[in-house]
Scaffold this active site. Structure first.
Site, PDB file in Angstrom:
ATOM      1  N   SER A 141      14.207  57.860  58.648  1.00 28.13           N
ATOM      2  CA  SER A 141      14.295  59.301  58.461  1.00 28.13           C
ATOM      3  C   SER A 141      13.221  59.742  57.875  1.00 28.13           C
ATOM      4  O   SER A 141      12.655  59.025  56.931  1.00 28.13           O
ATOM      5  CB  SER A 141      15.684  59.684  57.980  1.00 28.13           C
ATOM      6  OG  SER A 141      15.545  61.045  57.563  1.00 28.13           O
ATOM      7  N   TYR A 155      22.768  58.268  52.219  1.00 30.85           N
ATOM      8  CA  TYR A 155      21.801  58.327  53.329  1.00 30.85           C
ATOM      9  C   TYR A 155      20.235  58.322  52.713  1.00 30.85           C
ATOM     10  O   TYR A 155      19.506  57.226  53.294  1.00 30.85           O
ATOM     11  CB  TYR A 155      21.829  59.623  54.001  1.00 30.85           C
ATOM     12  CG  TYR A 155      21.149  59.652  55.305  1.00 30.85           C
ATOM     13  CD1 TYR A 155      21.819  59.105  56.544  1.00 30.85           C
ATOM     14  CD2 TYR A 155      20.101  60.603  55.562  1.00 30.85           C
ATOM     15  CE1 TYR A 155      20.999  59.194  57.726  1.00 30.85           C
ATOM     16  CE2 TYR A 155      19.246  60.431  56.690  1.00 30.85           C
ATOM     17  CZ  TYR A 155      19.854  59.793  57.900  1.00 30.85           C
ATOM     18  OH  TYR A 155      19.106  59.816  59.091  1.00 30.85           O
TER      19      TYR A 155
HETATM   20  N1  LIG Z   1      19.294  63.280  64.654  1.00 28.77           N
HETATM   21  C1  LIG Z   1      18.443  63.279  63.615  1.00 28.77           C
HETATM   22  O1  LIG Z   1      18.032  64.393  63.289  1.00 28.77           O
HETATM   23  C2  LIG Z   1      17.867  62.142  62.806  1.00 28.77           C
HETATM   24  C3  LIG Z   1      16.870  62.320  62.106  1.00 28.77           C
HETATM   25  C4  LIG Z   1      16.123  61.214  61.436  1.00 28.77           C
HETATM   26  C5  LIG Z   1      16.791  60.054  61.550  1.00 28.77           C
HETATM   27  N2  LIG Z   1      17.963  59.689  62.176  1.00 28.77           N
HETATM   28  C6  LIG Z   1      18.281  58.321  62.409  1.00 28.77           C
HETATM   29  O2  LIG Z   1      18.118  58.253  63.937  1.00 28.77           O
HETATM   30  C7  LIG Z   1      19.149  56.874  64.223  1.00 28.77           C
HETATM   31  C8  LIG Z   1      19.873  57.604  65.542  1.00 28.77           C
HETATM   32  O3  LIG Z   1      20.536  58.419  65.510  1.00 28.77           O
HETATM   33  P1  LIG Z   1      20.450  59.529  66.466  1.00 28.77           P
HETATM   34  O4  LIG Z   1      20.015  60.861  65.849  1.00 28.77           O
HETATM   35  O5  LIG Z   1      20.003  59.199  67.874  1.00 28.77           O
HETATM   36  O6  LIG Z   1      22.230  59.812  66.608  1.00 28.77           O
HETATM   37  P2  LIG Z   1      23.413  59.031  67.392  1.00 28.77           P
HETATM   38  O7  LIG Z   1      23.103  59.594  69.070  1.00 28.77           O
HETATM   39  O8  LIG Z   1      24.625  59.473  66.806  1.00 28.77           O
HETATM   40  O9  LIG Z   1      22.981  57.554  67.269  1.00 28.77           O
HETATM   41  C9  LIG Z   1      23.656  56.660  66.519  1.00 28.77           C
HETATM   42  C10 LIG Z   1      24.136  55.423  67.047  1.00 28.77           C
HETATM   43  O10 LIG Z   1      24.392  54.468  65.955  1.00 28.77           O
HETATM   44  C11 LIG Z   1      25.648  53.904  66.481  1.00 28.77           C
HETATM   45  N3  LIG Z   1      26.303  53.328  65.198  1.00 28.77           N
HETATM   46  C12 LIG Z   1      26.860  54.070  64.255  1.00 28.77           C
HETATM   47  N4  LIG Z   1      27.568  53.255  63.451  1.00 28.77           N
HETATM   48  C13 LIG Z   1      27.642  51.888  64.181  1.00 28.77           C
HETATM   49  C14 LIG Z   1      27.996  50.797  63.643  1.00 28.77           C
HETATM   50  N5  LIG Z   1      28.706  50.303  62.600  1.00 28.77           N
HETATM   51  N6  LIG Z   1      27.664  49.561  64.427  1.00 28.77           N
HETATM   52  C15 LIG Z   1      27.041  49.867  65.899  1.00 28.77           C
HETATM   53  N7  LIG Z   1      26.505  50.900  66.184  1.00 28.77           N
HETATM   54  C16 LIG Z   1      26.841  52.042  65.336  1.00 28.77           C
HETATM   55  C17 LIG Z   1      26.268  54.820  67.324  1.00 28.77           C
HETATM   56  O11 LIG Z   1      27.144  54.155  68.371  1.00 28.77           O
HETATM   57  P3  LIG Z   1      28.548  53.845  68.208  1.00 28.77           P
HETATM   58  O12 LIG Z   1      29.368  55.065  67.513  1.00 28.77           O
HETATM   59  O13 LIG Z   1      29.211  53.440  69.747  1.00 28.77           O
HETATM   60  O14 LIG Z   1      28.722  52.696  67.241  1.00 28.77           O
HETATM   61  C18 LIG Z   1      25.417  55.818  68.031  1.00 28.77           C
HETATM   62  O15 LIG Z   1      24.913  55.395  69.406  1.00 28.77           O
HETATM   63  C19 LIG Z   1      20.395  57.184  62.927  1.00 28.77           C
HETATM   64  O16 LIG Z   1      19.745  55.834  62.116  1.00 28.77           O
HETATM   65  C20 LIG Z   1      19.806  58.295  62.078  1.00 28.77           C
HETATM   66  O17 LIG Z   1      20.038  57.824  60.740  1.00 28.77           O
HETATM   67  C21 LIG Z   1      18.602  60.985  62.761  1.00 28.77           C
END
Ligand SMILES: NC(=O)c1ccc[n+]([C@@H]2O[C@H](COP(=O)([O-])OP(=O)(O)OC[C@H]3O[C@@H](n4cnc5c(N)ncnc54)[C@H](OP(=O)(O)O)[C@@H]3O)[C@@H](O)[C@H]2O)c1
Length: 241
Positions: A141, A155
């Site tokens: 991030s 975080y």
């Molecule tokens: N969206 C943003 O603005 C943003 C910005 C910067 C960084 N990020 C980072 O990007 C990454 C992906 O997030 P995203 O934005 O694509 O959102 P997302 O669609 O919510 O993806 C997060 C994924 O993590 C999985 N997950 C969460 N806890 C887990 C666990 N204990 N075991 C296995 N899988 C787990 C979830 O699947 P299940 O619930 O099915 O397990 C979900 O598919 C994250 O690391 C987040 O910190 C996001």
């Protein structure tokens, strides 16, 4: 383009950036192992990977369960021989982000998901990564690139620490052919935004990155020639302050 046949293990593959990266990798002919907790979501992504031209294997996994990580790795190795590359996108945050409202059980779960699980998946795969000259792409991030107050104490701390983990991998494992990318996106329009104290509406999401924008960068790192290391990538919507 692409590296057909290589085995890519994606965590957080059921949605958002993990899903987009898995489908893009499938389009390049990779074999993609899909992990996350929701098996149904993973099955849908597996169909999308296959439709894009790749092979898919659904391996449901809670990444905070270290024993289960070893078992998931064994499942992939049984099916496809080994894991060549990793995209680690599973992540967690909480709306309770301040010293007034944070809870230590949330803190532990966030560190377990964003940091310890990354180390555990790499550890489970390290011999394979060495054998394959593997690339590890960690979806971190902007909160892990520079200090960004308001993103949550656990975080920001866990995403900063995962950057150190990537640097250590690059320094310690380059003689073994392993490379790591600390990929730092700004706002991306995904389900993850539902964990914000104020969840953005449609207007607030305008101009944000899409998961596909980030997937392009993931593939850029994965497909780099073996003498090229992409240490860190910061990708933000142009409006981000
Ligand atoms: N969206 C943003 O603005 C943003 C910005 C910067 C960084 N990020 C980072 O990007 C990454 C992906 O997030 P995203 O934005 O694509 O959102 P997302 O669609 O919510 O993806 C997060 C994924 O993590 C999985 N997950 C969460 N806890 C887990 C666990 N204990 N075991 C296995 N899988 C787990 C979830 O699947 P299940 O619930 O099915 O397990 C979900 O598919 C994250 O690391 C987040 O910190 C996001």
């Amino acid at each position: 383009m692409g590296k057909p046949g290589r085995v890519l293990w994606v965590t957080g593959a059921g949605s958002g950036m993990g899903r987009a990266a898995a489908v893009a990798a499938g389009a390049g002919g990779r074999r993609v192992a899909l992990s996350g907790r929701r098996a149904e979501a993973l099955e849908e992504v597996a169909e999308a990977v296959r439709a894009a031209g790749g092979e898919a294997l659904v391996v449901p996994l809670d990444v905070t369960d270290v024993a289960a990580i070893d078992a998931a790795h064994a499942t992939i190795a049984d099916a496809w021989g080994r894991v060549d590359d990793l995209v680690l996108s599973a992540g967690l945050n909480t709306p309770r982000r301040t010293w007034s409202d944070q809870r230590i059980d949330d803190f532990q779960a966030i560190v377990a998901t964003n940091l310890t699980a990354v180390a555990a998946v790499v550890q489970a795969s390290i011999e394979d990564l060495r054998a394959a000259s593997g690339v590890v792409v960690v979806i971190s991030s902007v909160a892990g690139w520079g200090f960004k107050p308001g993103t949550g104490i656990a975080y920001a701390a866990s995403k900063t620490a995962v950057g150190v983990l990537c640097r250590d991998l690059n320094v310690a494992e380059w003689p073994n052919g392993v490379r790591a990318t600390h990929l730092c996106p700004g706002d991306v329009d995904t389900d993850f935004l539902s964990m914000r104290p104020q969840v953005p509406d449609a207007e607030g999401r305008e101009g944000m990155l899409s998961p596909d924008d980030v997937a392009r960068a993931v593939l850029f790192a994965l497909d780099a020639p073996s003498h090229v290391r992409i240490d860190e990538l910061v990708i933000t919507p142009t409006h981000l302050r």
